[in-house]
Design an enzyme around this catalytic site. Structure first.
Site, PDB file in Angstrom:
ATOM      1  N   SER A 255       0.847  -1.198   0.000  1.00  0.00           N
ATOM      2  CA  SER A 255       0.000   0.000   0.000  1.00  0.00           C
ATOM      3  C   SER A 255       0.881   1.247   0.000  1.00  0.00           C
ATOM      4  O   SER A 255       2.100   1.146   0.055  1.00  0.00           O
ATOM      5  CB  SER A 255      -0.900   0.000   1.232  1.00  0.00           C
ATOM      6  OG  SER A 255      -0.124   0.340   2.371  1.00  0.00           O
ATOM      7  N   LYS A 256       0.218   2.380  -0.027  1.00  0.00           N
ATOM      8  CA  LYS A 256       0.927   3.669  -0.083  1.00  0.00           C
ATOM      9  C   LYS A 256       1.955   3.823   1.030  1.00  0.00           C
ATOM     10  O   LYS A 256       2.909   4.575   0.903  1.00  0.00           O
ATOM     11  CB  LYS A 256      -0.087   4.811   0.077  1.00  0.00           C
ATOM     12  CG  LYS A 256      -0.843   5.122  -1.168  1.00  0.00           C
ATOM     13  CD  LYS A 256      -1.768   6.295  -0.907  1.00  0.00           C
ATOM     14  CE  LYS A 256      -2.870   6.309  -1.943  1.00  0.00           C
ATOM     15  NZ  LYS A 256      -4.095   6.891  -1.457  1.00  0.00           N
TER      16      LYS A 256
END
Ligand code: GLU
Length: 524
Positions: A255-256
């Site tokens: 994820s980010k």
């Protein structure tokens, strides 16, 4: 089973293309190419609330950037089109009604209030969530009367309530699912006549003659249901192959928090498509001869389902950085110039959005860092009016810099700061800016004083001779070669991160280099 391999990448245009999607697309593409089959790009745009045209554009744009070419679908069309689900609604409707006719599906008239009530009771009593199959047993008369009244309805699949659903996954082997664990009678057709993902997906895979469904492992829970739908339709189902997850180093889904995940962000952060392709192809798959570097064409020849890994792949940004550096080294001067210019001027890919945080700051690109902007004709020009360089001189200097910076770039973004020294005059306000860690004020001054002779000699010498001269001069001054070079580098370029010094001096020219030394000496 059909002979021809026909596989598809079927994203929903509800977000930007990210690593996971690209990996699915790439493996499907490689499998199709390795088998002389077809790769199909299908748009699953049934969720109209989250749909956005920009995501469709991003899909095509990303596939093109990565050179993942599709044979059918998308903007290309093909024999089994249309390949956009919103253009196929009549087909889904027809087949939903056909299942009702066959007694495999039924009309459900439960309104949202009733469904909400059931949900509440289920949560309160800690029961498994899902539809209570109330309308599964309506009589023909009850259905007719509800229809006559114009009561809104959905169509639900009659999922068997006992027994198991079995299917073979090409990667994971035999999978068995208790039918009571399949979602109880999911909706196939919504009250507005729109299909759900399940209906559209199965109908399309059937009519588009998809031979293998290769998708992320998070879709496994949908597969028993799909198998039941194929059975209900009386169709043979495709082979299934659920791909391992892609996690960050901490074992959590990528994820980010881990870094760039969307393709646009990788582009804006200066990654090359060849590096992404090569690295992503390695995520959960190996290739016979165990090399590190493969072109897309080589991967397409070597890809084998048998070489997929079952366990999750770990995304390692350091490894990808290594690939990026390798592919940057393979570029010609002309290619490198073309690819770095957007980052030097913050145009094109360099202007795409990035997620910025303390850990992942915005890339240092554009005129602010490079001193170069594009003029209205798209030609590079100096931002600093005091630097008298014509457009042609700027381009020429940039071209000459390319062989010098190539070795030092991890990302295309790094180019901006590396070229800066040529296009603006460094501001040296205090001696502290220049004095290297191991030298003092006096020694630094001595090096700077000797630097003029060194710089004057450089153009007539070969690279080795210039290095030799630097070595003997630093010996004479009793300083380390590194400190000798660093002092001159700081004075001439104003930065620790310039390209190799001798080459930089040659491009900057003796006169400009000496002027900078003189300017630096003013603070000593
Ligand atoms: N539209 C689904 C997605 O967004 C497709 C899943 C599948 O491949 O069946 O990933």
């Amino acid at each position: 089973m059909q002979d021809e391999v026909r596989v598809r990448y079927a994203p929903s245009p509800t977000g930007m293309q990210h690593i996971g999607g690209v990996r699915t697309a790439l493996f499907n593409y490689l499998f199709a190419r390795s088998k002389g089959g077809k790769f199909i790009l299908r748009l699953e745009d049934t969720d109209r609330t989250r749909y956005d045209e920009k995501f469709v554009k991003n899909l095509y744009d990303t596939m093109k950037w990565l050179s993942i070419e599709w044979d059918e679908g998308g903007e290309k069309g093909g024999e089994y089109g249309p390949y956009v689900q919103s253009e196929r609604f009549e087909l889904y409707k027809k087949y939903a009604y056909e299942l009702v006719e066959k007694g495999e599906a039924y009309y459900c008239f439960c309104d949202s209030e009733r469904l909400e009530r059931i949900r509440k009771i289920q949560t309160e009593n800690k029961m498994a969530p899902g539809y209570d199959r109330n309308c599964r047993h309506l009589t023909a008369e009850e259905v007719k009367s509800a229809m006559d009244k114009g009561t809104p309805f959905v169509i639900r699949l009659k999922v068997p309530m006992e027994g198991v659903t079995k299917f073979n996954d090409r990667l994971l082997g035999g999978i068995e699912w208790k039918n009571e664990d399949i979602s109880p009678d999911p909706v196939l057709l919504k009250s507005d006549g729109f299909p759900t993902y399940h209906l559209a997906n199965v109908v399309d895979d059937h009519f588009m003659k998809i031979s293998h469904v290769m998708r992320a492992q998070e879709w496994i829970p949908s597969t028993p249901l799909h198998v039941q739908m194929y059975r209900a339709f009386g169709w043979e189902h495709p082979e299934f192959c659920h791909l391992p997850m892609v996690n960050g180093k901490d074992g959590q889904k990528l994820s980010k928090r881990h870094g760039a995940t969307s393709m646009n962000e990788f582009r804006a952060r200066g990654y090359l498509p060849q590096a992404i392709i090569n690295y992503v192809a390695m995520l959960g798959c190996s290739y016979e001869d165990g090399r590190d570097m493969y072109t897309l064409d080589e991967l397409a020849k070597l890809f084998k389902l048998e070489h997929l890994n079952k366990s999750p792949a770990v995304f390692d940004y350091k490894k990808l950085e290594w690939y990026n550096g390798q592919y940057i080294r393979m570029l010609s001067d002309e290619e490198l110039y073309k690819l770095t210019l957007p980052f030097i001027t913050k145009t094109g890919d360099a202007a795409l959005d990035v997620n910025v945080s303390e850990e992942f700051p915005a890339p240092r690109v554009g005129p602010e860092y490079s001193g170069i902007a594009l003029d209205s004709d798209g030609e590079p020009v100096c931002v600093d009016k005091a630097v008298k360089m014509s457009g042609a001189e700027v381009k020429d200097a940039l071209m000459r810099l390319m062989p010098l910076i190539r070795e030092r770039l991890h990302y295309l973004t790094d180019a901006a700061e590396m070229v800066h020294f040529l296009f603006s005059e460094p501001e040296i306000l205090s001696s502290d800016q220049i004095i290297p860690k191991r030298l003092d004020f006096e020694k630094t001054k001595e090096v700077l004083t000797a630097a003029e002779d060194f710089i004057k000699a450089v153009p007539a010498l070969s690279h080795e001779e210039a290095e030799e001269l630097a070595r003997s001069m630093s010996d004479k001054l009793e300083v380390k070669l590194g400190d000798f070079m660093m002092t001159i580098r700081m004075a001439v370029t104003g930065s620790k991160v310039s390209p190799p010094l001798i080459g930089s001096i040659l491009i900057l020219g003796v006169e400009r280099s000496i002027n900078r030394i003189k300017k630096a000496l003013r603070v000593f």
